[in-house]
Design an enzyme around this catalytic site. Structure first.
Site: not given
Ligand code: COA
Length: 326
Positions: A116, A253, A283
């Site tokens: 990215c 980004h 993204n």
């Molecule tokens: N829809 C509904 N529920 C979802 C889901 C979706 N698309 N994706 C995950 N969940 C659930 C998980 O299974 C989890 O459930 P559980 O508590 O029963 O286990 C719950 O939501 C929380 O998941 P978690 O991973 O802790 O959520 P989060 O607040 O960290 O959000 C992201 C997840 C991916 C949105 C976040 O971590 C993020 O944006 N990270 C950075 C990713 C990124 O930017 N990557 C590219 C970098 S260049």
């Protein structure tokens, strides 16, 4: 005494595939909802490339628009650098494919893979060429079809990514342009965000849960991204002797609105001065920063003479920034 040369942004362009996939569309194929995706990421919809539409196609259209905006002919280019992690082919580089389509024969053309951070890395390379006198007119592109390596059954990643491309034409300028660039990498965290297939390790699965798809520990990536971006923003201000209030626009980004808000807070910057496209684009990896920049330029937000701070973070990990007097 040799005179200092800057790489000035002469024109910007971008391109998005026609097809739009909304959060509601996704909620029909996986267990998710518009509320969850919007609250956790800020994303509402994303563009997805049509069958047969490639990273090179998106890059070509963005490049044509940037050249038009700059009033530069493809034949005048003496460098093409393209950031991508989803190239059309293993080789030739997507930059070479775009060069041929533009009719810009002879100039060096190559890809940069920094996930990215690809556009910020590519921009940095082109800036160095222009500063050193090795190039006078450069085309820098960030282009991706990341949805090609998304596992549409995995709700933790499928909701995050989109396809798109952006480009800038840089011209050597005696007065102003890119003021500084900063790049970093930390290969020790590769397994937190990766697609563990390739030519040398083999195209077939070699790890449990692996495949031709993005694997990510979202929570960890989030924390590392916020920390790394904080530090590179600080580094950029310090290197230029600037106060955080001097920046006119933050062009980050576009991975997650909460990450963007954390960086804006660090800069004490109201969200009205932050370019946000993640809601409409998701993204788009290397495409995200130049897409946001082009949108801000064409909408009249970003004006000549303003100070822009571009930043990115991605798999590798890689991260970086560019401070630009537009
Ligand atoms: N829809 C509904 N529920 C979802 C889901 C979706 N698309 N994706 C995950 N969940 C659930 C998980 O299974 C989890 O459930 P559980 O508590 O029963 O286990 C719950 O939501 C929380 O998941 P978690 O991973 O802790 O959520 P989060 O607040 O960290 O959000 C992201 C997840 C991916 C949105 C976040 O971590 C993020 O944006 N990270 C950075 C990713 C990124 O930017 N990557 C590219 C970098 S260049």
């Amino acid at each position: 005494m040799t005179q200092q040369v800057f790489a000035r942004i002469a024109g910007t362009g971008s391109y998005l595939p026609e097809k739009v996939v909304t959060n509601d569309d996704l909620s029909k194929i996986i267990d998710t909802s518009d509320e969850w995706i919007a609250a956790r990421t800020g994303i509402r919809e994303r563009h997805v490339a049509a069958e047969g539409e490639t990273t090179g196609d998106l890059a070509f259209h963005a490049a044509v628009r940037a050249l038009e905006a700059a009033g530069v002919q493809a034949s005048e280019l003496d460098l093409i650098v393209l950031g991508t992690t989803t190239p059309d082919l293993v080789f030739p580089s997507t930059a070479c494919l775009v060069q041929h389509r533009l009719g810009a024969h002879g100039c060096p053309a190559f890809d940069v893979n920094a996930a990215c951070s690809g556009f910020v890395y590519a921009l940095t390379v082109a800036d160095k060429f222009i500063r050193s006198g090795a190039a006078k007119t450069a085309l820098v592109i960030g282009s991706e079809t990341l949805t090609r390596m998304v596992d549409w059954t995995d709700r933790t990643t499928a909701v995050l990514f989109g396809d798109g491309a952006g480009a800038v034409v840089l011209k050597a300028d005696a007065d102003t342009g890119i003021l500084s660039t900063h790049m970093h990498a930390d290969g020790s965290k590769k397994e937190l965000l990766w697609n563990p297939v390739g030519v040398s390790v083999g195209f077939k699965e070699h790890e449990p849960n692996a495949g031709v798809r993005i694997n990510m520990s979202g929570n960890d990536v989030f924390k590392h991204a916020v920390k790394a971006l904080d530090s590179v923003v600080e580094e950029t201000l310090e290197a230029n002797g600037l106060d955080r209030h001097d920046i006119d626009w933050l062009i980050p980004h576009q991975a997650n609105l909460r990450i963007i808000e954390a960086t804006a807070k660090r800069l004490d910057m109201p969200m009205e001065r932050v370019v946000v496209t993640v809601d409409k684009h998701g993204n788009t990896s290397s495409g995200s920063v130049p897409l946001a920049l082009d949108e801000a330029v064409r909408s009249g937000k970003v004006q000549r003479g303003q100070l822009l701070l571009l930043e990115a973070f991605g798999g590798g990990f890689t991260w970086g920034s560019a401070l630009i007097r537009y």
